[in-house]
Motif scaffolding. Structure first.
Motif, PDB file in Angstrom:
ATOM      1  N   ASP A   1     -17.905   6.776  -8.377  1.00 23.38           N
ATOM      2  CA  ASP A   1     -16.649   7.335  -8.873  1.00 23.38           C
ATOM      3  C   ASP A   1     -15.630   7.428  -7.750  1.00 23.38           C
ATOM      4  N   SER A   2     -14.407   7.074  -8.078  1.00 22.81           N
ATOM      5  CA  SER A   2     -13.286   7.182  -7.163  1.00 22.81           C
ATOM      6  C   SER A   2     -12.180   7.925  -7.890  1.00 22.81           C
TER       7      SER A   2
ATOM      8  N   TRP B   1      -2.057  14.979 -12.348  1.00 28.19           N
ATOM      9  CA  TRP B   1      -3.107  14.367 -13.162  1.00 28.19           C
ATOM     10  C   TRP B   1      -4.145  13.776 -12.230  1.00 28.19           C
ATOM     11  N   LEU B   2      -5.404  13.943 -12.601  1.00 29.44           N
ATOM     12  CA  LEU B   2      -6.494  13.372 -11.823  1.00 29.44           C
ATOM     13  C   LEU B   2      -7.037  12.159 -12.561  1.00 29.44           C
ATOM     14  N   TYR B   3      -7.023  11.039 -11.869  1.00 26.65           N
ATOM     15  CA  TYR B   3      -7.532   9.779 -12.401  1.00 26.65           C
ATOM     16  C   TYR B   3      -8.911   9.532 -11.814  1.00 26.65           C
ATOM     17  N   ILE B   4      -9.833   9.071 -12.638  1.00 22.24           N
ATOM     18  CA  ILE B   4     -11.204   8.827 -12.197  1.00 22.24           C
ATOM     19  C   ILE B   4     -11.599   7.417 -12.609  1.00 22.24           C
TER      20      ILE B   4
ATOM     21  N   PRO C   1     -13.122   7.015  -2.894  1.00 20.09           N
ATOM     22  CA  PRO C   1     -14.456   7.437  -3.336  1.00 20.09           C
ATOM     23  C   PRO C   1     -14.618   8.951  -3.271  1.00 20.09           C
ATOM     24  N   VAL C   2     -15.343   9.501  -4.237  1.00 20.84           N
ATOM     25  CA  VAL C   2     -15.602  10.934  -4.271  1.00 20.84           C
ATOM     26  C   VAL C   2     -16.460  11.307  -3.063  1.00 20.84           C
ATOM     27  N   ASP C   3     -16.035  12.347  -2.362  1.00 20.63           N
ATOM     28  CA  ASP C   3     -16.850  12.887  -1.277  1.00 20.63           C
ATOM     29  C   ASP C   3     -16.793  14.412  -1.341  1.00 20.63           C
TER      30      ASP C   3
END
Length: 110
Positions: A49-50, A57-60, A12-14
């Motif tokens: 969003d995680s 590469w950034l995966y969302i 999870p986005v923090d």
């Protein structure tokens, strides 16, 4: 349902991920509000969003939009000139969703 998968382990986005997220979103000039740390963090209750970083590469993943049949992703972020890397990122997303017997849905492809 857990987002932990053998292929892509989303977290999870923090607030502590701001620098990492900014690194990727600034490459694109933040043309979409969906591709900004402020949006991801500010809407965490709505989208949950995680993210996962692999091979530059950034995966969302938008966990709260996930259903029994589909997993929802934003288009991966990385070097726009690395076409092989982009193709591999898409392949990783397909494999991630398919390993959960889900279809892929992309949102906010900019």
């Amino acid at each position: 349902m857990s987002l932990i998968n053998l292929k892509l382990a989303f977290n999870p986005v923090d607030f502590f991920q701001k620098e990492l997220i900014d690194h990727y979103t600034f490459l694109f000039g933040e043309n979409s509000c969906q591709y900004s740390f402020v949006s991801m963090y500010g809407h965490k209750d709505k989208y949950n969003d995680s993210i996962f970083e692999k091979d530059n590469w950034l995966y969302i993943c938008r966990q709260n939009l996930e259903t029994i049949n589909k997993k929802v992703y934003l288009c991966p972020l990385g070097n726009l000139n690395d076409k092989d890397g982009f193709n591999n990122a898409i392949k990783n997303i397909l494999e991630d969703a398919h390993s959960l017997n889900k279809k892929v849905e992309f949102r906010t492809i900019t």
